[in-house]
Design a protein around this motif. Structure first.
Motif, mmCIF file in Angstrom:
data_model
loop_
_atom_site.group_PDB
_atom_site.id
_atom_site.type_symbol
_atom_site.label_atom_id
_atom_site.label_comp_id
_atom_site.label_asym_id
_atom_site.label_seq_id
_atom_site.Cartn_x
_atom_site.Cartn_y
_atom_site.Cartn_z
ATOM 1 N N GLU A 101 -20.302 -32.797 27.374
ATOM 2 C CA GLU A 101 -19.580 -31.635 27.889
ATOM 3 C C GLU A 101 -20.429 -30.945 28.941
ATOM 4 O O GLU A 101 -21.652 -31.007 28.902
ATOM 5 C CB GLU A 101 -19.307 -30.650 26.757
ATOM 6 C CG GLU A 101 -18.493 -31.215 25.633
ATOM 7 C CD GLU A 101 -18.524 -30.333 24.401
ATOM 8 O OE1 GLU A 101 -19.388 -29.441 24.306
ATOM 9 O OE2 GLU A 101 -17.686 -30.545 23.523
ATOM 10 N N GLY A 102 -19.771 -30.289 29.855
ATOM 11 C CA GLY A 102 -20.465 -29.525 30.878
ATOM 12 C C GLY A 102 -19.496 -29.140 31.973
ATOM 13 O O GLY A 102 -18.343 -29.581 31.993
ATOM 14 N N GLY A 103 -19.973 -28.321 32.874
ATOM 15 C CA GLY A 103 -19.126 -27.848 33.955
ATOM 16 C C GLY A 103 -18.649 -28.975 34.851
ATOM 17 O O GLY A 103 -19.373 -29.942 35.104
ATOM 18 N N ALA A 104 -17.421 -28.847 35.312
ATOM 19 C CA ALA A 104 -16.845 -29.847 36.213
ATOM 20 C C ALA A 104 -15.833 -29.167 37.138
ATOM 21 O O ALA A 104 -15.217 -28.167 36.771
ATOM 22 C CB ALA A 104 -16.172 -30.961 35.415
ATOM 23 N N ILE A 105 -15.702 -29.730 38.319
ATOM 24 C CA ILE A 105 -14.694 -29.303 39.280
ATOM 25 C C ILE A 105 -13.765 -30.480 39.493
ATOM 26 O O ILE A 105 -14.216 -31.610 39.728
ATOM 27 C CB ILE A 105 -15.331 -28.901 40.631
ATOM 28 C CG1 ILE A 105 -16.303 -27.744 40.445
ATOM 29 C CG2 ILE A 105 -14.248 -28.574 41.666
ATOM 30 C CD1 ILE A 105 -15.680 -26.455 39.968
ATOM 31 N N GLY A 117 -2.646 -30.586 43.051
ATOM 32 C CA GLY A 117 -3.446 -30.250 44.221
ATOM 33 C C GLY A 117 -4.355 -29.053 44.020
ATOM 34 O O GLY A 117 -5.294 -28.854 44.803
ATOM 35 N N ASP A 118 -4.105 -28.234 42.991
ATOM 36 C CA ASP A 118 -4.994 -27.103 42.709
ATOM 37 C C ASP A 118 -6.382 -27.629 42.360
ATOM 38 O O ASP A 118 -6.530 -28.689 41.736
ATOM 39 C CB ASP A 118 -4.482 -26.260 41.530
ATOM 40 C CG ASP A 118 -3.283 -25.404 41.879
ATOM 41 O OD1 ASP A 118 -2.960 -25.260 43.077
ATOM 42 O OD2 ASP A 118 -2.674 -24.866 40.926
ATOM 43 N N THR A 157 -8.829 -21.698 38.120
ATOM 44 C CA THR A 157 -8.673 -22.070 39.526
ATOM 45 C C THR A 157 -9.878 -21.596 40.330
ATOM 46 O O THR A 157 -10.397 -20.505 40.085
ATOM 47 C CB THR A 157 -7.397 -21.433 40.114
ATOM 48 O OG1 THR A 157 -6.278 -21.834 39.326
ATOM 49 C CG2 THR A 157 -7.170 -21.869 41.542
ATOM 50 N N VAL A 158 -10.339 -22.419 41.264
ATOM 51 C CA VAL A 158 -11.401 -22.024 42.180
ATOM 52 C C VAL A 158 -10.861 -22.099 43.604
ATOM 53 O O VAL A 158 -9.876 -22.785 43.878
ATOM 54 C CB VAL A 158 -12.683 -22.882 42.021
ATOM 55 C CG1 VAL A 158 -13.250 -22.753 40.621
ATOM 56 C CG2 VAL A 158 -12.422 -24.332 42.350
ATOM 57 N N ASP A 159 -11.515 -21.394 44.510
ATOM 58 C CA ASP A 159 -11.088 -21.336 45.904
ATOM 59 C C ASP A 159 -11.438 -22.641 46.609
ATOM 60 O O ASP A 159 -12.616 -22.947 46.808
ATOM 61 C CB ASP A 159 -11.776 -20.159 46.587
ATOM 62 C CG ASP A 159 -11.330 -19.949 48.023
ATOM 63 O OD1 ASP A 159 -10.622 -20.822 48.583
ATOM 64 O OD2 ASP A 159 -11.697 -18.909 48.596
ATOM 65 N N PRO A 160 -10.435 -23.425 47.028
ATOM 66 C CA PRO A 160 -10.722 -24.703 47.680
ATOM 67 C C PRO A 160 -11.307 -24.547 49.077
ATOM 68 O O PRO A 160 -11.810 -25.516 49.646
ATOM 69 C CB PRO A 160 -9.350 -25.384 47.732
ATOM 70 C CG PRO A 160 -8.372 -24.251 47.742
ATOM 71 C CD PRO A 160 -9.004 -23.163 46.902
ATOM 72 N N ASN A 161 -11.247 -23.345 49.634
ATOM 73 C CA ASN A 161 -11.808 -23.113 50.964
ATOM 74 C C ASN A 161 -13.332 -22.988 50.936
ATOM 75 O O ASN A 161 -13.976 -23.068 51.985
ATOM 76 C CB ASN A 161 -11.206 -21.856 51.590
ATOM 77 C CG ASN A 161 -9.717 -22.044 51.827
ATOM 78 O OD1 ASN A 161 -9.292 -23.052 52.373
ATOM 79 N ND2 ASN A 161 -8.929 -21.091 51.374
ATOM 80 N N PHE A 212 -20.380 -26.224 45.128
ATOM 81 C CA PHE A 212 -20.955 -24.877 45.039
ATOM 82 C C PHE A 212 -20.417 -24.123 43.824
ATOM 83 O O PHE A 212 -21.084 -23.250 43.287
ATOM 84 C CB PHE A 212 -20.647 -24.060 46.297
ATOM 85 C CG PHE A 212 -21.574 -24.315 47.453
ATOM 86 C CD1 PHE A 212 -22.561 -25.295 47.422
ATOM 87 C CD2 PHE A 212 -21.451 -23.561 48.597
ATOM 88 C CE1 PHE A 212 -23.401 -25.519 48.496
ATOM 89 C CE2 PHE A 212 -22.291 -23.774 49.686
ATOM 90 C CZ PHE A 212 -23.263 -24.749 49.631
ATOM 91 N N HIS A 213 -19.191 -24.467 43.391
ATOM 92 C CA HIS A 213 -18.596 -23.787 42.240
ATOM 93 C C HIS A 213 -19.311 -24.127 40.931
ATOM 94 O O HIS A 213 -19.064 -23.484 39.908
ATOM 95 C CB HIS A 213 -17.110 -24.119 42.129
ATOM 96 C CG HIS A 213 -16.296 -23.567 43.256
ATOM 97 N ND1 HIS A 213 -15.977 -22.235 43.352
ATOM 98 C CD2 HIS A 213 -15.764 -24.156 44.340
ATOM 99 C CE1 HIS A 213 -15.261 -22.029 44.437
ATOM 100 N NE2 HIS A 213 -15.125 -23.181 45.062
ATOM 101 N N LEU A 214 -20.181 -25.126 40.948
ATOM 102 C CA LEU A 214 -20.980 -25.473 39.767
ATOM 103 C C LEU A 214 -22.392 -24.925 39.846
ATOM 104 O O LEU A 214 -23.085 -24.868 38.847
ATOM 105 C CB LEU A 214 -21.049 -26.999 39.592
ATOM 106 C CG LEU A 214 -19.737 -27.684 39.281
ATOM 107 C CD1 LEU A 214 -19.922 -29.189 39.255
ATOM 108 C CD2 LEU A 214 -19.166 -27.186 37.966
ATOM 109 N N GLY A 215 -22.844 -24.540 41.021
ATOM 110 C CA GLY A 215 -24.215 -24.073 41.206
ATOM 111 C C GLY A 215 -24.266 -22.619 41.598
ATOM 112 O O GLY A 215 -24.204 -21.727 40.756
#
Length: 157
Positions: free
Chosen positions: A70-74, A88-89, A110-114, A120-123
């Motif tokens: 288990e762990g963070g994932a995008i 697509g989200d 949800t994270v910002d795809p821009n 970066f959403h994991l770090g």
């Protein structure tokens, strides 16, 4: 659909080796109402994960032998049976080291795809970055202060 996941095969003694892990092919279940199918694009490998490979009491439960890490994932939503997500989200989860998974919508954010790269959403924008930011807020760091950040502080440092 068949997916792939990395599982803890054995508790390491010393450094983890290839035999610490196992690759498994798994059937990805069909969606039911309220669920989302996600294809992981990035998976986190953080220092705390080594500690979770041990059978020891800690602030987070140890990984279980024979189970996916288990762990963070995008990931990208491939299919949704939830009104909260569309195909697509881009989402964040704690579903870890697997390429595809089905999860209840409540487990995803949800994270910002821009914001690129998405990793970066994991770090910097994920758990390590948020933890560091909160720590600096609690310490009331202000302009002109000197802050020592140790490399021994792990991902947060």
């Amino acid at each position: 659909m068949t997916g792939h996941e990395i599982r803890l095969a054995a508790r390491p003694k010393g450094w983890p080796t290839a035999s610490t892990f196992e690759h498994a092919r798994v059937d990805v279940p069909a969606l039911t109402d309220g669920q989302v199918l996600v294809h992981n694009l990035f998976m986190s490998v953080d220092p705390y994960m080594r500690g979770r490979m041990n059978e020891a009491k800690s602030y987070v439960p140890p990984f279980q032998v024979g189970h996916v890490l288990e762990g963070g994932a995008i990931g990208e939503v491939m299919e949704s049976r939830s009104g909260n997500f569309n195909a697509g989200d881009i989402v964040q989860s704690m579903r870890g080291w697997r390429d595809y998974f089905v999860a209840p919508a409540a487990e995803l954010r949800t994270v910002d795809p821009n914001v690129q790269p998405l990793s970066f959403h994991l770090g910097a924008l994920g758990m390590p970055g948020l933890t560091a930011w909160v720590g600096l807020q609690l310490a009331e760091v202000k302009a002109g202060d000197r802050v020592f950040v140790s490399g021994a502080a792990g991902a947060v440092g």
